[in-house]
Enzyme design. Structure first.
Site, PDB file in Angstrom:
ATOM      1  CD  GLU A 157      -2.682  -1.312  -0.108  1.00 16.98           C
ATOM      2  OE1 GLU A 157      -3.389  -0.344  -0.442  1.00 16.98           O
ATOM      3  OE2 GLU A 157      -2.574  -2.327  -0.821  1.00 16.98           O
ATOM      4  CB  CYS A 192      -1.570   7.424   2.717  1.00 20.88           C
ATOM      5  SG  CYS A 192      -2.796   6.605   3.719  1.00 20.88           S
TER       6      CYS A 192
HETATM    7  P1  NAP Z   1       8.910   4.613   3.436  1.00 19.03           P
HETATM    8  O1  NAP Z   1      10.074   5.485   3.476  1.00 19.03           O
HETATM    9  O2  NAP Z   1       8.625   3.861   2.180  1.00 19.03           O
HETATM   10  O3  NAP Z   1       9.083   3.576   4.651  1.00 19.03           O
HETATM   11  C1  NAP Z   1       8.108   2.601   4.950  1.00 19.03           C
HETATM   12  C2  NAP Z   1       8.779   1.424   5.628  1.00 19.03           C
HETATM   13  O4  NAP Z   1       9.659   0.788   4.696  1.00 19.03           O
HETATM   14  C3  NAP Z   1       9.644   1.837   6.822  1.00 19.03           C
HETATM   15  O5  NAP Z   1       9.535   0.859   7.814  1.00 19.03           O
HETATM   16  C4  NAP Z   1      11.029   1.842   6.207  1.00 19.03           C
HETATM   17  O6  NAP Z   1      12.071   1.673   7.133  1.00 19.03           O
HETATM   18  C5  NAP Z   1      10.935   0.644   5.295  1.00 19.03           C
HETATM   19  N1  NAP Z   1      11.970   0.549   4.268  1.00 19.03           N
HETATM   20  C6  NAP Z   1      12.760   1.530   3.767  1.00 19.03           C
HETATM   21  N2  NAP Z   1      13.592   1.009   2.815  1.00 19.03           N
HETATM   22  C7  NAP Z   1      13.317  -0.318   2.733  1.00 19.03           C
HETATM   23  C8  NAP Z   1      13.820  -1.389   1.952  1.00 19.03           C
HETATM   24  N3  NAP Z   1      14.785  -1.219   1.039  1.00 19.03           N
HETATM   25  N4  NAP Z   1      13.303  -2.631   2.135  1.00 19.03           N
HETATM   26  C9  NAP Z   1      12.323  -2.831   3.038  1.00 19.03           C
HETATM   27  N5  NAP Z   1      11.806  -1.851   3.815  1.00 19.03           N
HETATM   28  C10 NAP Z   1      12.288  -0.608   3.657  1.00 19.03           C
HETATM   29  O7  NAP Z   1       7.557   5.392   3.799  1.00 19.03           O
HETATM   30  P2  NAP Z   1       7.284   6.315   5.057  1.00 19.03           P
HETATM   31  O8  NAP Z   1       8.028   7.582   4.889  1.00 19.03           O
HETATM   32  O9  NAP Z   1       7.459   5.534   6.303  1.00 19.03           O
HETATM   33  O10 NAP Z   1       5.715   6.581   4.907  1.00 19.03           O
HETATM   34  C11 NAP Z   1       5.188   7.574   4.093  1.00 19.03           C
HETATM   35  C12 NAP Z   1       4.690   6.984   2.779  1.00 19.03           C
HETATM   36  O11 NAP Z   1       3.746   5.950   3.054  1.00 19.03           O
HETATM   37  C13 NAP Z   1       3.940   7.982   1.920  1.00 19.03           C
HETATM   38  O12 NAP Z   1       4.300   7.786   0.575  1.00 19.03           O
HETATM   39  C14 NAP Z   1       2.471   7.616   2.147  1.00 19.03           C
HETATM   40  O13 NAP Z   1       1.615   8.007   1.089  1.00 19.03           O
HETATM   41  C15 NAP Z   1       2.572   6.126   2.282  1.00 19.03           C
HETATM   42  N6  NAP Z   1       1.425   5.540   3.015  1.00 19.03           N
HETATM   43  C16 NAP Z   1       0.496   4.847   2.301  1.00 19.03           C
HETATM   44  C17 NAP Z   1      -0.598   4.301   2.938  1.00 19.03           C
HETATM   45  C18 NAP Z   1      -1.647   3.525   2.179  1.00 19.03           C
HETATM   46  O14 NAP Z   1      -2.508   2.909   2.814  1.00 19.03           O
HETATM   47  N7  NAP Z   1      -1.616   3.520   0.870  1.00 19.03           N
HETATM   48  C19 NAP Z   1      -0.740   4.474   4.332  1.00 19.03           C
HETATM   49  C20 NAP Z   1       0.238   5.186   5.013  1.00 19.03           C
HETATM   50  C21 NAP Z   1       1.330   5.717   4.348  1.00 19.03           C
HETATM   51  P3  NAP Z   1      12.946   2.919   7.647  1.00 19.03           P
HETATM   52  O15 NAP Z   1      12.035   3.756   8.446  1.00 19.03           O
HETATM   53  O16 NAP Z   1      14.014   2.269   8.447  1.00 19.03           O
HETATM   54  O17 NAP Z   1      13.467   3.602   6.416  1.00 19.03           O
END
Ligand code: NAP
Length: 516
Positions: A285, A319
């Site tokens: 997501e 999001c």
């Molecule tokens: P993110 O940077 O993609 O991080 C999400 C998770 O992925 C974190 O736990 C992060 O760990 C981890 N991660 C980073 N690099 C990775 C890799 N190479 N392999 C596996 N995991 C990895 O996103 P965010 O900044 O936390 O959240 C914001 C984003 O989420 C926005 O784009 C928002 O739109 C989206 N979102 C979508 C929904 C939905 O339902 N569609 C809901 C909420 C949020 P680290 O923290 O250690 O980097």
């Protein structure tokens, strides 16, 4: 009947002195724990590592605690432990699994103020937003328990002269990878969906909100889920993300976060590694660039409140947040006036990150810098009609910012910013509004303010998003009312809070006995 499933949890009213006093008391408890160290939890064993992740309050940059950071070797150990535990947990009957979920509901409710306080301090959301999340988590738990019981009955088959049944069975070890912006409800919902369906997992929380996740894991243990079914392995995504996704014993990945990381996980999961005997399932997501259309017939006051509420609560870091308003030319100027007026009431909070104001900080320095970059782009691409100021002196604060007079192709109107910036685009027809709404690669939420039935019907058919709303804001989905999840580059449309969601973590096994 759905109405009899359970009652949705009700948010606390913090204007009530009793609730306020209890939350302030919980802050004191959290204060006493500030600076503590938190270990990994693998098979019930608490493991401390030398390398740490520091959790910071984005409202005042205060250190909240240090969390051990998982290495590749410990990540492997956690997945192997989850794999061993799967052998027993997957055979544990549904009554026992549901019993643990119900106990968890009770424990989360009992620790409500304490969990809200941690969420407020770690994510920078206000009290109401934090408690709203807790309610959503309770709704996820209750709905998943109910849906898992239903799925346990199997698929109804046609009578025949054989003994037949088709049963839903759990699939294996999952990597749960949640974001920081709903550090409680999204994370906890992802975990409970896996557990109640008989799967086991390793959970790698966001490095911005690892303590909120730790506090939840303590309750998961207390609720009676077996050690090894849940494994807590914080670590930077860039350090351990690939290795846990690539592991041959990983059966599924349940990810919520950015498009960039989601796509990376999708690609990695597609590769079949040595020793792997299945194709991995991925629920991803991801991000959005959500639009609200303001039609010529819209109630402009209501539309302005909806756009400002969707764009600026929790600093635009939902999001589902609106980040572009697409406004019909004949009402554009009047709408902008209303929007600016409503938004000016939402002044940026320069408090200590525990105040109950509408606008708090964004999550971290990287996010602050990114939003500042987009404000500067907005200055070039349009007019800053409101806001535009920022400071990272005390915490990561930016004013809710409206950029008007931007073209539909402007960067601020097409790229996900994930902060309190909203682009307002003028369109000449309702058809153009729909075309612009659909022109990005995303498809998460959308809303239309209109009194024109033909336009409303057209939008129902053509506005291509996972969650579409009319004459209301684009945020605040409620479990059982608004199944949540996006299409296109916003995600795999897994729809949280539904029975369909649970089927991502199950296989349907058909069993037949000859009776002759
Ligand atoms: P993110 O940077 O993609 O991080 C999400 C998770 O992925 C974190 O736990 C992060 O760990 C981890 N991660 C980073 N690099 C990775 C890799 N190479 N392999 C596996 N995991 C990895 O996103 P965010 O900044 O936390 O959240 C914001 C984003 O989420 C926005 O784009 C928002 O739109 C989206 N979102 C979508 C929904 C939905 O339902 N569609 C809901 C909420 C949020 P680290 O923290 O250690 O980097």
């Amino acid at each position: 009947m759905l109405a009899n499933y359970f009652e949705n949890a009700k948010e606390l009213d913090f204007t009530c002195e009793e609730h306020k006093a209890k939350l302030l008391e919980a802050f004191k408890q959290v204060d006493a724990e500030k600076g503590n160290d938190y270990p990994l939890i693998i098979g019930g064993e608490k493991i401390t590592t030398e390398k740490k992740i520091t959790s910071i309050n984005p409202g005042n940059k205060e250190v909240l605690g240090q969390v051990s950071s998982c290495s590749k070797e410990l990540g492997d150990k956690a997945i192997e432990t989850a794999y061993e535990t799967f052998k027993t947990w997957s055979n544990t009957c549904i009554d026992e699994r549901v019993r643990c979920v119900k106990r968890l509901v009770h424990l989360v409710d009992q620790n409500r103020y304490y969990l809200d306080a941690w969420n407020v301090l770690e994510s920078g959301k206000n009290w109401g937003e934090a408690d709203g999340e807790l309610c959503e988590a309770l709704d996820f738990f209750n709905s998943y328990a109910k849906f898992a019981e239903e799925l346990d009955k199997g698929l109804e088959l046609q009578p025949s002269n054989e003994l037949t049944k088709a049963v839903y069975i759990p699939i294996g070890v999952g990597c749960i990878i949640p974001p920081w912006n709903f550090p409680f409800s999204i994370m906890a919902g992802m975990c409970v969906a896996a557990l109640v369906t008989g799967n086991t997992f390793v959970c790698k929380p966001s490095s911005d909100t690892p303590i909120t996740c730790y506090k939840f894991m303590e309750l998961v243990k207390k609720a009676g889920f077996p050690d090894g079914a849940f494994n807590y392995i914080p670590g930077r995504g860039s350090d351990i993300g690939d290795s846990i996704v690539d592991h041959p014993l990983t059966r599924f990945i349940n990810f919520t976060g950015s498009k960039e990381v989601g796509c990376r996980i999708f690609e990695h999961a597609a590769h079949v590694n040595e020793g792997q005997i299945w194709l991995k399932r991925v629920v991803a997501e991801m991000g959005g660039k959500n639009a609200i259309i303001v039609d010529s017939t819209a109630d402009l006051k209501k539309a302005a409140q909806g756009v400002a509420g969707s764009a600026f609560t929790f600093q635009g870091q939902k999001c589902s947040a609106c980040s572009r308003a697409l406004v019909l030319a004949d009402v554009y100027d009047d709408f902008v006036k209303e929007l600016v007026a409503v938004t000016k009431e939402m002044t940026a909070d320069q408090g200590e990150g525990r105040d109950n104001k509408t606008c708090g900080p964004v999550i971290n320095q990287g996010s602050f810098d990114n939003v500042v970059k987009y404000i500067k782009i907005g200055e070039e691409e349009g007019t800053i009609a409101c806001g535009g100021k920022y400071s990272d002196e005390k915490g990561f604060y930016l004013e809710p910012t409206i950029v008007t007079n931007v073209s539909k192709d402007a960067r601020v109107a097409n790229e996900e910013i994930f902060g309190p910036v909203c682009a307002v685009v003028k369109v000449n027809s309702f058809q153009e509004a729909l075309d612009v709404a659909n022109q990005t690669e995303y498809g998460l939420t959308g809303s239309v303010y209109s009194e024109n039935r033909a336009n409303i019907q057209q939008a129902k058919r053509e506005f291509n998003v996972g969650n579409l709303y009319f004459n209301r804001k684009s945020t605040a989905a409620v479990v059982l009312n608004h199944p949540f999840g996006g299409v296109n580059m916003s995600g795999t449309d897994a729809k949280t809070g539904t029975r369909d969601y649970l089927q991502n973590f199950m296989c349907l096994k058909s069993i037949t006995e000859d009776l002759d």
